[in-house]
Every structure is written in C-alpha cells, then in structure tokens.
Design an enzyme around this catalytic site. Sequence first.
Site, PDB file in Angstrom:
ATOM      1  N   ARG A  20      15.855  -0.245   7.420  1.00 51.66           N
ATOM      2  CA  ARG A  20      15.859  -0.790   8.781  1.00 51.66           C
ATOM      3  C   ARG A  20      15.280  -2.163   8.866  1.00 51.66           C
ATOM      4  NH1 ARG A  20      10.890   2.571  10.603  1.00 51.66           N
ATOM      5  NH2 ARG A  20       9.219   0.852  10.404  1.00 51.66           N
ATOM      6  N   ILE A  22      14.070  -5.991   8.805  1.00 48.75           N
ATOM      7  CA  ILE A  22      14.610  -7.118   8.109  1.00 48.75           C
ATOM      8  C   ILE A  22      15.206  -6.838   6.645  1.00 48.75           C
ATOM      9  CG2 ILE A  22      13.611  -9.148   6.574  1.00 48.75           C
ATOM     10  CD1 ILE A  22      11.194  -9.153   8.633  1.00 48.75           C
ATOM     11  N   TYR A 162      -3.858  -8.016   6.760  1.00 45.87           N
ATOM     12  CA  TYR A 162      -2.380  -8.150   6.639  1.00 45.87           C
ATOM     13  C   TYR A 162      -2.238  -9.567   6.146  1.00 45.87           C
ATOM     14  CZ  TYR A 162       2.450  -8.895   7.807  1.00 45.87           C
ATOM     15  OH  TYR A 162       3.982  -9.086   7.848  1.00 45.87           O
ATOM     16  N   LYS A 166      -0.637 -10.785   2.407  1.00 49.79           N
ATOM     17  CA  LYS A 166       0.590 -11.626   2.316  1.00 49.79           C
ATOM     18  C   LYS A 166       0.278 -12.961   1.575  1.00 49.79           C
ATOM     19  CE  LYS A 166       3.593  -8.958   4.289  1.00 49.79           C
ATOM     20  NZ  LYS A 166       4.826  -8.455   3.661  1.00 49.79           N
TER      21      LYS A 166
END
Length: 256
Positions: A20, A22, A162, A166
Amino acid sequence: MYMEKLRLDDKLAVVTGGSRGIGLAIAEALGEAGARLVLLDRDAASLEEAKKSLQAKGLSAAIHIVDVTVSAAVQQAADAIAAEHGAADILVANAGIGRPPVAAEDIEDADWLAVNDVNLNGVFWCNRAFGRHMLAKGGGAIVNIGSMSGLIVNRPQGQSHYNASKAAVHHLTHSLAAEWGARGVRVNAVAPTYIETPLIAHAEASGLAAEWRRDTPMGRFGQAHEVASVVHFLVSDAASLMTGAVVPVDGGFTCW
Ligand code: NDP
C-alpha cells in the site's frame, strides 16, 4: 535514446512494504516501465489486495510474505526469489513505520526499538540480502526510502526515534554506495516530505497538518506517485551516474 533509458523491461524489481501507500505506487511506476514485480510485505491479505489492484491496471506481481525485521527471513526471501525469478535487478527498501508524536524524554524503549528495527535494521537486512545477489551478478540499483526527517527536525511534534532512524538510512545509503560503486551496484535514497498515506492520516484531525503545510514552500503535501516517479528515475539507466545521493522529494520543505 533518453526515453529508452527510463524503460525497465524484464528487470526484476523487489519492493518492500509494497502492498500500500508509497510502496504500491512505486510498484505501479516500475511495472508500467516494464519491470517484473515482486512485492514484499508482512500481511498476506494486503499483499493479495495489492496484487489485485495492480492486475486491474494490467500489471502482474509476485508476492512474498516477509517481516523485514527478521534478517534470516529476508535472506531466505532474497534467495528464494533469485531461485525462482533470477537475481533482483532493483530493490526499493520502502517498508517503514512511524509512531504518534512524543517528546524525546517520554519515548518508551519498545517504541524506540520498534521504529529503528523496521526503518534501519530492516533496510539494512534487505540491502545486504538482495545486494549480495546483485554483487554476485555484477549489477543492480537500490533505492532506500529515507525521509526529510533525516535531513531536518520536524516541528512541532517530537519524533526523534523516527528522525534518527531516517538519518541512519541516509548514511547507510552513502556507506553502501561507497563500498559497492565499483562493483556495479548503485545505492541511492529519496527523502520525501509528508505524503498523503495512512502513515500521516492522524495529522488532519489534530491540526498538525495545517502547520506542516505552512512550513512547506509549495504549501501542500505530496502524493505517493510523486515519490514513485523519482524512484523510477533513480533505478533506471537515466540515473546511471548517480549513487550515494539522497534526493529530497519535499515541495521545498528543507529550504526553510
Ligand atoms: P504505509 O504505512 O502506508 O505503508 C508501509 C508498508 O510497509 C505497509 O504495507 C506495512 O505493512 C509495511 N511494513 C511495515 N513494517 C513492515 C515489516 N516489518 N516488514 C514488512 N513490511 C512492513 O507507509 P507509507 O507508504 O506512508 O511509507 C512508506 C515509506 O515512506 C516508509 O519508509 C516511510 O517512513 C516513508 N515516508 C513516508 C512519509 C509519509 O508522509 N507518508 C514521508 C517520508 C517518508 P503493515 O500494514 O503490516 O504495517
């Protein structure tokens, strides 16, 4: 000559978290360019849904149930895919998770570990497992899905787990690009802004979304297809000189 470079005919493209958001948009873009698709995700039902939605657009995809945090399972999947379809030419390490906003001092160990397990460890297990096959055959293209959160600190919400995960994905991308560049495997990353998927659905109701739009020069969020088209470019021969790049796809967010 230039349009041909964007074709991916017969290349085998593996997209993690492909059922689902991206990941699914990326699968569609690569499939439309001619790639053979393998979607990896952890839920059988959503993989079947994704397969059907691609079929409705005239694209076929093989599916594989894998939790990217389990390194042995990722290696097994890479080996099984290579045995069945040939070694992957393209890997898009897209599977990632977020958590609701939280101040750094209040982050629970379990949340820190879960975010980093999927976003960093999972990306590495996939790069390593599929990268081994690419190195063995002397070529391949990998795109890791990072985030603008690896380049800037989002405001006002706390999300340091997060953000750190990243930023690590971006530097992992540099590291692998440096090691594998001379061996024919290109490794790049994209760093998207807020993209309208279930991952950020909570933000409209909380009022955060309006603030985020104000922080964006283009004044809007992105759509999954706008990330997919950049990934398509990066895995194609049109980007043959690019490796180790972290490409912002962010409506200008990181300008401010
Ligand atoms: P979604 O939550 O819509 O999709 C993520 C997919 O990854 C889901 O199918 C999910 O499956 C799967 N997944 C999660 N954990 C695992 C795992 N351990 N093993 C296998 N599959 C897993 O997210 P998006 O499409 O929004 O995000 C895709 C990527 O883009 C992520 O890396 C995200 O951090 C990044 N990104 C997203 C932004 C956004 O605003 N949406 C902005 C910048 C970057 P399940 O349903 O089982 O959880």
